[in-house]
Write a protein that holds these residues in place. Sequence first.
Motif, PDB file in Angstrom:
ATOM      1  N   HIS B  24       9.671  -9.914   0.519  1.00  0.00           N
ATOM      2  CA  HIS B  24       9.612 -11.376   0.604  1.00  0.00           C
ATOM      3  C   HIS B  24       9.074 -11.801   1.970  1.00  0.00           C
ATOM      4  CE1 HIS B  24      10.676 -15.585   0.287  1.00  0.00           C
ATOM      5  NE2 HIS B  24      11.230 -15.473   1.501  1.00  0.00           N
ATOM      6  N   LEU B  56       1.720  -6.002  -4.979  1.00  0.00           N
ATOM      7  CA  LEU B  56       2.136  -6.153  -6.368  1.00  0.00           C
ATOM      8  C   LEU B  56       3.066  -7.356  -6.498  1.00  0.00           C
ATOM      9  CD1 LEU B  56       2.804  -2.353  -7.051  1.00  0.00           C
ATOM     10  CD2 LEU B  56       0.670  -3.640  -7.320  1.00  0.00           C
ATOM     11  N   GLU B  57       3.631  -7.523  -7.677  1.00  0.00           N
ATOM     12  CA  GLU B  57       4.442  -8.716  -7.916  1.00  0.00           C
ATOM     13  C   GLU B  57       5.729  -8.720  -7.101  1.00  0.00           C
ATOM     14  OE1 GLU B  57       6.355 -10.842 -11.760  1.00  0.00           O
ATOM     15  OE2 GLU B  57       4.516  -9.658 -12.077  1.00  0.00           O
ATOM     16  N   ASP B  58       6.320  -7.518  -6.933  1.00  0.00           N
ATOM     17  CA  ASP B  58       7.566  -7.465  -6.172  1.00  0.00           C
ATOM     18  C   ASP B  58       7.604  -6.336  -5.143  1.00  0.00           C
ATOM     19  OD1 ASP B  58       7.630  -5.461  -7.945  1.00  0.00           O
ATOM     20  OD2 ASP B  58       9.489  -6.060  -8.958  1.00  0.00           O
TER      21      ASP B  58
END
Lengths: 249, 249
Positions: B24, B56-58
């Motif tokens: 994050h 990537l997404e996470d």
Amino acid sequence: MQRYFLPENYKENQTYSLVADDFHHAAHVMRMKVEEECFLVFNHQETIVAKVVDILEDSILLEEVRKEATQKEMPYAVSIACGYTKGDKLELVAQKGTELGMSELIGFPSKTSVAKWDDKKLTKKVPRFEKIVKEAAEQSHRQTVPSIRLLSSQKEFIQLLATYDHILVAYEESAKSGETKSLVKTLQAVQPGETVLIIFGPEGGLSPEEITLFEASGGILCGLGPRILRAETAPLYALSAMSYQWELL
Amino acid sequence: MQRYFLPENYKENQTYSLVADDFHHAAHVMRMKVEEECFLVFNHQETIVAKVVDILEDSILLEEVRKEATQKEMPYAVSIACGYTKGDKLELVAQKGTELGMSELIGFPSKTSVAKWDDKKLTKKVPRFEKIVKEAAEQSHRQTVPSIRLLSSQKEFIQLLATYDHILVAYEESAKSGETKSLVKTLQAVQPGETVLIIFGPEGGLSPEEITLFEASGGILCGLGPRILRAETAPLYALSAMSYQWELL
């Protein structure tokens, strides 16, 4: 034992008075009684132990018991100059720097300072800083209260530099490149009666132009160990190192 | 350059991932892009410069560019033990102590501690302190995150003392009586691989009974210069003095 600073020159065999804020503190916070003792600190670091001889409506009268035996001040006067930082970080430096022995705190507008303090704001801030350092000086048993200068222009700061014998500049890039000798070398070279100024940047660091200006005024770049210290931590490191070198080693 | 701690052992020629909070932070606070570089710090202080190879997404994937060249850690592991203080003073010690190089922060209930932290409160406090030291370790470019031990009994603390090679006790009365040699003597005697613990009292200071207990466990009383430092300032002085002695002198 409580400590009060009297803004007057010491004279022997007098009755001394605590008035105004100091009276309030001694009478109502400390609830001092006749015969109780406290320290009184006069101009020029002269300090005595005094005992209460009378408590009047708006003053407390004291007489000398003996002189304070120990030297509490750094052997050399150290000025700390900080580029204006955000929030209350400079207040932390004022309080902790007083405990750690600084003689003077200077604030100046640095290129990367996010906080913009105009003349009006600075005029308001000075009494607040003076209160912080006075209280910290009492608590830490200082024999002098550090002076506060909050400057509104960097030009004014640069002009001031000529008045110091040794100028150090705490520079993050020096720390990063592994510079370790300048601080030690300078601290070990200070002679009795000389003054030391050490300059710190705000959160964003000092700009290359500022470094050039400070170096042109005799500033010596130094690292403060291999870790990156925050703007408000670096002055505490420097003062502690000075105390260790001059007062313990 | 940003720094992330990965709780894993370093292995060469791998793809490394930032996930969860670190993801994050890197993706949304730092807005890192492919080819951008950051530091990755593994267990045992192993540190590399890595560049982003995919987002990537996470998770963010990175590969090694080179090793970090400089040693950022103190040459000896220093543990700071503080009697529980009021308010958020111990949090200040956690943050600043991390910047200044401590290896471990220990909190213990001292006789004069006004703050009473029971087991339930301590269990809640630990993650908060761990977050503070992790963030400070990232900012100050540490190669290890200090560990946190918040003890609920003084007995537990006393038992711990046997595990350290050198124990110093910062004692206000030593400072007042002008003791200046113990800190220097101890710091200069530390040998490679040895550990140092330094104990600080809360606002009210350490009691004579505590001093006796610590001395019986091998603690050496020391002064930290002639001024009286607040509970949260003394650890910062000690760590700065250690860095000056070991890393600069």
